[in-house]
Design a protein around this motif. Structure first.
Motif, PDB file in Angstrom:
ATOM      1  N   VAL A  71       0.542  -1.125  -0.304  1.00  0.00           N
ATOM      2  CA  VAL A  71       0.210  -0.386   0.211  1.00  0.00           C
ATOM      3  C   VAL A  71       0.729   1.089   0.439  1.00  0.00           C
ATOM      4  N   THR A  72       1.613   1.597   0.635  1.00  0.00           N
ATOM      5  CA  THR A  72       2.409   2.764   0.843  1.00  0.00           C
ATOM      6  C   THR A  72       3.420   3.082  -0.183  1.00  0.00           C
ATOM      7  N   ILE A  73       4.124   1.351  -0.613  1.00  0.00           N
ATOM      8  CA  ILE A  73       4.594   1.445  -2.296  1.00  0.00           C
ATOM      9  C   ILE A  73       4.097   2.184  -3.201  1.00  0.00           C
ATOM     10  N   SER A  74       3.267   1.107  -3.657  1.00  0.00           N
ATOM     11  CA  SER A  74       2.626   1.523  -4.454  1.00  0.00           C
ATOM     12  C   SER A  74       1.200   3.169  -4.662  1.00  0.00           C
ATOM     13  N   THR A  75       1.115   3.702  -2.711  1.00  0.00           N
ATOM     14  CA  THR A  75       1.216   5.299  -3.137  1.00  0.00           C
ATOM     15  C   THR A  75       1.587   6.036  -3.132  1.00  0.00           C
ATOM     16  N   VAL A  76       3.027   5.963  -2.620  1.00  0.00           N
ATOM     17  CA  VAL A  76       4.057   7.010  -2.950  1.00  0.00           C
ATOM     18  C   VAL A  76       4.314   6.977  -4.717  1.00  0.00           C
ATOM     19  N   PHE A  77       4.554   6.095  -5.608  1.00  0.00           N
ATOM     20  CA  PHE A  77       4.910   6.321  -6.790  1.00  0.00           C
ATOM     21  C   PHE A  77       3.557   7.151  -7.570  1.00  0.00           C
ATOM     22  N   LEU A  78       1.757   6.060  -7.285  1.00  0.00           N
ATOM     23  CA  LEU A  78       1.138   6.642  -8.209  1.00  0.00           C
ATOM     24  C   LEU A  78       0.596   8.630  -7.647  1.00  0.00           C
ATOM     25  N   GLY A 135      -8.104  -0.696  -3.235  1.00  0.00           N
ATOM     26  CA  GLY A 135      -9.185   0.283  -3.123  1.00  0.00           C
ATOM     27  C   GLY A 135      -9.059   0.642  -1.877  1.00  0.00           C
ATOM     28  N   LEU A 136      -7.792   0.760  -1.084  1.00  0.00           N
ATOM     29  CA  LEU A 136      -7.197   1.705  -0.560  1.00  0.00           C
ATOM     30  C   LEU A 136      -5.966   2.185  -1.246  1.00  0.00           C
ATOM     31  N   ILE A 137      -4.989   1.468  -2.224  1.00  0.00           N
ATOM     32  CA  ILE A 137      -4.323   2.473  -2.858  1.00  0.00           C
ATOM     33  C   ILE A 137      -4.474   3.361  -3.261  1.00  0.00           C
ATOM     34  N   LEU A 138      -6.083   3.803  -3.911  1.00  0.00           N
ATOM     35  CA  LEU A 138      -6.464   4.291  -4.983  1.00  0.00           C
ATOM     36  C   LEU A 138      -7.032   5.515  -3.478  1.00  0.00           C
ATOM     37  N   ILE A 139      -7.309   5.390  -2.688  1.00  0.00           N
ATOM     38  CA  ILE A 139      -8.336   6.257  -1.561  1.00  0.00           C
ATOM     39  C   ILE A 139      -6.982   6.664  -1.170  1.00  0.00           C
ATOM     40  N   SER A 140      -5.756   6.330  -0.691  1.00  0.00           N
ATOM     41  CA  SER A 140      -4.666   6.517   0.061  1.00  0.00           C
ATOM     42  C   SER A 140      -4.151   7.786  -0.975  1.00  0.00           C
ATOM     43  N   THR A 141      -3.976   7.408  -2.152  1.00  0.00           N
ATOM     44  CA  THR A 141      -3.495   8.175  -3.031  1.00  0.00           C
ATOM     45  C   THR A 141      -4.687   9.682  -3.523  1.00  0.00           C
ATOM     46  N   THR A 142      -5.956   9.502  -3.224  1.00  0.00           N
ATOM     47  CA  THR A 142      -6.249  10.719  -3.562  1.00  0.00           C
ATOM     48  C   THR A 142      -6.499  11.647  -2.267  1.00  0.00           C
ATOM     49  N   SER A 143      -5.934  10.934  -1.105  1.00  0.00           N
ATOM     50  CA  SER A 143      -6.337  11.654  -0.131  1.00  0.00           C
ATOM     51  C   SER A 143      -5.042  12.846  -0.102  1.00  0.00           C
ATOM     52  N   ALA A 193       8.567  15.230  -0.607  1.00  0.00           N
ATOM     53  CA  ALA A 193       7.255  14.530  -0.817  1.00  0.00           C
ATOM     54  C   ALA A 193       6.851  12.840  -0.389  1.00  0.00           C
ATOM     55  N   ALA A 194       7.685  12.484  -1.073  1.00  0.00           N
ATOM     56  CA  ALA A 194       7.684  11.224  -0.623  1.00  0.00           C
ATOM     57  C   ALA A 194       7.841  10.484   0.167  1.00  0.00           C
ATOM     58  N   ILE A 195       8.914  10.582   1.172  1.00  0.00           N
ATOM     59  CA  ILE A 195       8.664  10.210   2.986  1.00  0.00           C
ATOM     60  C   ILE A 195       7.802  10.428   3.859  1.00  0.00           C
ATOM     61  N   PHE A 196       7.429  12.159   3.612  1.00  0.00           N
ATOM     62  CA  PHE A 196       6.024  12.978   3.739  1.00  0.00           C
ATOM     63  C   PHE A 196       5.419  11.504   3.471  1.00  0.00           C
ATOM     64  N   VAL A 197       4.821  11.041   3.091  1.00  0.00           N
ATOM     65  CA  VAL A 197       3.473  10.484   2.597  1.00  0.00           C
ATOM     66  C   VAL A 197       3.789   8.808   2.979  1.00  0.00           C
ATOM     67  N   SER A 198       5.178   8.697   2.717  1.00  0.00           N
ATOM     68  CA  SER A 198       5.287   7.174   3.592  1.00  0.00           C
ATOM     69  C   SER A 198       5.345   6.893   4.559  1.00  0.00           C
ATOM     70  N   VAL A 199       5.453   8.109   5.292  1.00  0.00           N
ATOM     71  CA  VAL A 199       5.683   7.755   6.658  1.00  0.00           C
ATOM     72  C   VAL A 199       3.941   7.807   6.976  1.00  0.00           C
ATOM     73  N   MET A 200       2.887   9.154   6.513  1.00  0.00           N
ATOM     74  CA  MET A 200       1.745   8.995   7.017  1.00  0.00           C
ATOM     75  C   MET A 200       0.940   7.750   6.425  1.00  0.00           C
ATOM     76  N   VAL A 201       1.092   7.038   4.933  1.00  0.00           N
ATOM     77  CA  VAL A 201       1.034   6.316   5.111  1.00  0.00           C
ATOM     78  C   VAL A 201       0.892   5.589   5.619  1.00  0.00           C
ATOM     79  N   TRP A 202       2.548   4.742   6.028  1.00  0.00           N
ATOM     80  CA  TRP A 202       2.378   3.633   6.460  1.00  0.00           C
ATOM     81  C   TRP A 202       2.180   3.597   7.937  1.00  0.00           C
TER      82      TRP A 202
END
Length: 271
Positions: A71-78, A135-143, A193-202
């Protein structure tokens, strides 16, 4: 001399504020539940690795760890991919159109995630993506998209226009300008941004708790809730899981800290 002493005292106090809780967490991971409740903040009578072993053998925490990684890697990439495109468009647009597009994403940062829970659940359920990592990846990405656009677009706007104009004169296409000029220069903001999103999603618990039901699809923070009951909470197991959950984020920061610091200080070096 006085100022140096004050600085030393402040640094020492700040260090203790960080070290003491971390030490308590580490010590708790090598305690049994009985030892913890008899002496919560003291040194254990005997050290045990049973908590860590039980997490991987009895509770299959490695599956939850894998889910969190996916979830974290996919969300950060997208997030980085889409946000970099959007940020480039914002940078290239001129006048009110650029401000309007940038402002729309900024508005997304003002809405608390809790406000969107019911609409999001309805949309995800209607699309049949409930209880799925996709679905969780999509929601996290948009959020988290608004935050990434805010960071990356803000940095791209500081890139000298002369570089873009020189690339246009040399016959570079928009894709070549984006890939060979803008993106290499934006590396610090991308890393930040990658570090910030990684921590938030993780560390995110809200969205997995809302959309994930199956035990085999739970992320690590959601799986740790299983050790908290109505009448009993297994703190040694929870803190052992916290230690495991911290390791990937520490590794990410160690590898990207140089770009992270450049991204933080970039704004002060412009102008």
């Amino acid at each position: 001399m006085t100022s140096r002493l004050v600085k030393f005292i402040l640094v020492a106090v700040f260090g203790l504020i960080i070290i003491i809780p971390v030490t308590m967490v580490v010590l708790t991971t090598v305690k049994t539940s009985e030892d913890f409740y008899m002496n919560p903040i003291g040194i254990p009578n005997s050290f045990t690795m049973q908590n860590m072993i039980q997490l991987f053998i009895g509770n299959h925490i490695h599956l939850n760890l894998l889910n969190s990684l996916i979830v974290t890697i996919s969300t950060v990439f997208l997030c980085l991919l889409v946000a970099s495109f959007i940020s480039y468009v914002i940078m290239r647009l001129k006048g009110w159109r650029s401000l309007l597009l940038f402002g729309l994403f900024i508005l997304g940062m003002f809405l608390p995630a809790q406000v969107n829970m019911i609409p999001l659940y309805g949309v995800v359920n209607a699309l049949g993506l409930n209880n799925s990592l996709f679905g969780l990846i999509l929601i996290s990405t948009t959020s988290f998209m608004s935050v990434v656009v805010f960071i990356v677009a803000g940095f791209m706007k500081t890139i000298p226009k002369s570089l873009i104009e020189a690339s246009v004169v040399d016959g570079a296409s928009e894709w070549q300008i984006y890939r060979k000029v803008v993106m290499p220069l934006s590396a610090p903001s991308i890393a930040t941004a990658a570090i910030f999103v990684s921590v938030m999603v993780w560390n995110d618990l809200l969205y997995p708790l809302l959309f994930i039901v199956s035990p085999e699809k739970k992320t690590l923070p959601l799986a740790l809730l299983d050790f908290q009951g109505e009448y009993f909470t297994n703190y040694p197991m929870i803190f052992s899981g916290v230690i495991i959950a911290s390791i990937p984020m520490i590794i990410v920061y160690l590898f990207m800290q140089r770009y992270f610091m450049e991204g933080i200080t970039a704004g002060s070096n412009k102008g």
